[in-house]
Design an enzyme around this catalytic site. Sequence first.
Site, mmCIF file in Angstrom:
data_model
loop_
_atom_site.group_PDB
_atom_site.id
_atom_site.type_symbol
_atom_site.label_atom_id
_atom_site.label_comp_id
_atom_site.label_asym_id
_atom_site.label_seq_id
_atom_site.Cartn_x
_atom_site.Cartn_y
_atom_site.Cartn_z
ATOM 1 C CG ASP A 48 -2.026 -2.927 -1.508
ATOM 2 O OD1 ASP A 48 -2.685 -2.511 -2.486
ATOM 3 O OD2 ASP A 48 -2.534 -3.166 -0.398
ATOM 4 C CE1 TYR A 53 -4.535 -2.142 5.230
ATOM 5 C CE2 TYR A 53 -2.683 -2.113 3.732
ATOM 6 C CZ TYR A 53 -3.962 -2.507 4.032
ATOM 7 O OH TYR A 53 -4.655 -3.288 3.142
ATOM 8 C CE LYS A 76 -5.591 -1.421 -0.335
ATOM 9 N NZ LYS A 76 -4.487 -1.686 0.602
ATOM 10 C CG HIS A 109 -9.436 0.028 2.761
ATOM 11 N ND1 HIS A 109 -8.320 0.386 3.485
ATOM 12 C CD2 HIS A 109 -9.375 -1.323 2.683
ATOM 13 C CE1 HIS A 109 -7.633 -0.685 3.818
ATOM 14 N NE2 HIS A 109 -8.250 -1.738 3.345
ATOM 15 C CE LYS A 233 3.146 -8.843 7.687
ATOM 16 N NZ LYS A 233 3.249 -9.872 8.756
ATOM 17 C CB SER A 234 6.740 -11.821 4.247
ATOM 18 O OG SER A 234 7.570 -12.480 5.186
ATOM 19 C CG ASN A 243 6.127 -14.780 -0.484
ATOM 20 O OD1 ASN A 243 6.139 -16.013 -0.435
ATOM 21 N ND2 ASN A 243 5.770 -14.038 0.549
#
Length: 282
Positions: A48, A53, A76, A109, A233-234, A243
């Site tokens: 994603d 970003y 997005k 978005h 997210k990581s 996760n």
Amino acid sequence: MTVSQIPGITLNDGSTIPQLGFGVFQIEPQDTVEAVREALRIGYRHIDTAEMYGNEKEVGEAIRDLDRDDIFVTSKLNNKFHEPADARKAFDDTLSDLGTDYVDLFLIHWPLPTLYDGDYVSTWKVLEEFKSDGRARSVGVSNFQTEHLERLAAETETVPSVNQIEVHPYFANDAVRAYGREHGIVTEAWSPIAQGGVLEDSTITRIADKVGKTPAQVVLRWHVQRGDIVFPKSVTPSRMQENFELFDFELESADMDDITALDQGEDGRTGPNPDTFDKVPS
Ligand SMILES: NC(=O)c1ccc[n+]([C@@H]2O[C@H](COP(=O)([O-])OP(=O)(O)OC[C@H]3O[C@@H](n4cnc5c(N)ncnc54)[C@H](OP(=O)(O)O)[C@@H]3O)[C@@H](O)[C@H]2O)c1
């Protein structure tokens, strides 16, 4: 856990999206290729991203080693580009930066109801074009409130496949989720662990101890059992792995209810309110 064991959710246009993905918000461009490659190595097959970003090119570089059909990519529309001509150009640039002929899912978005004369409807009609020309396999929205979804339903032909909204135990966002469920719009839960803000909650740590999982796994599993899509997210490989391991246990309904009861309504929201959010990158 192999890739094929991640459940798929069927969208209202017949496409399938992996219920678990990997989010890349706030991953610096210079760290993105390595982070996404590590996520792919672990088994994530759903990424994603977003034009805002600033890391679409790097996502594109990281996924290039895989067959395109083996990966689900979402991007997005930048808040700057809601005018139809701008949106068409921005989408061309997104595909070019990702280095791909199509995205699996493309989203508006933010609705930005106080900007562009509140005309997110014209913007949505441009996303309908991307869907019909096949360059976006599915189209959807993000941060849409119920009234924004109702307006699309009244004024356009296409029901969004997803609505990506803030959801976590302190902000269950259940009214917008319920509208989606009743109208065939799947909810994607952003900031699913509230950027870490829910992980020390005593209810969550108690359940984590009981089931022998980590707080993050318990919270992500709560989302999965509610039927939402998540993409934590990581940049930390051990957390990416943690996760990913959500499908070998189940929360009992009393635990699900205890987590849902942590909802603080609007007080639990960590991000902007979509009704008033009007940030446009310079
Ligand atoms: N549509 C929208 O407007 C919107 C807004 C926000 C987010 N999103 C999407 O949703 C994705 C996820 O949301 P998010 O990035 O805001 O937040 P999040 O996934 O809820 O949390 C990410 C934060 O939690 C930490 N973390 C991750 N896994 C952990 C674990 N197992 N244990 C402890 N800490 C952990 C990460 O640290 P490290 O990285 O240091 O490990 C990072 O600081 C985004 O990447 C983006 O794709 C969309």
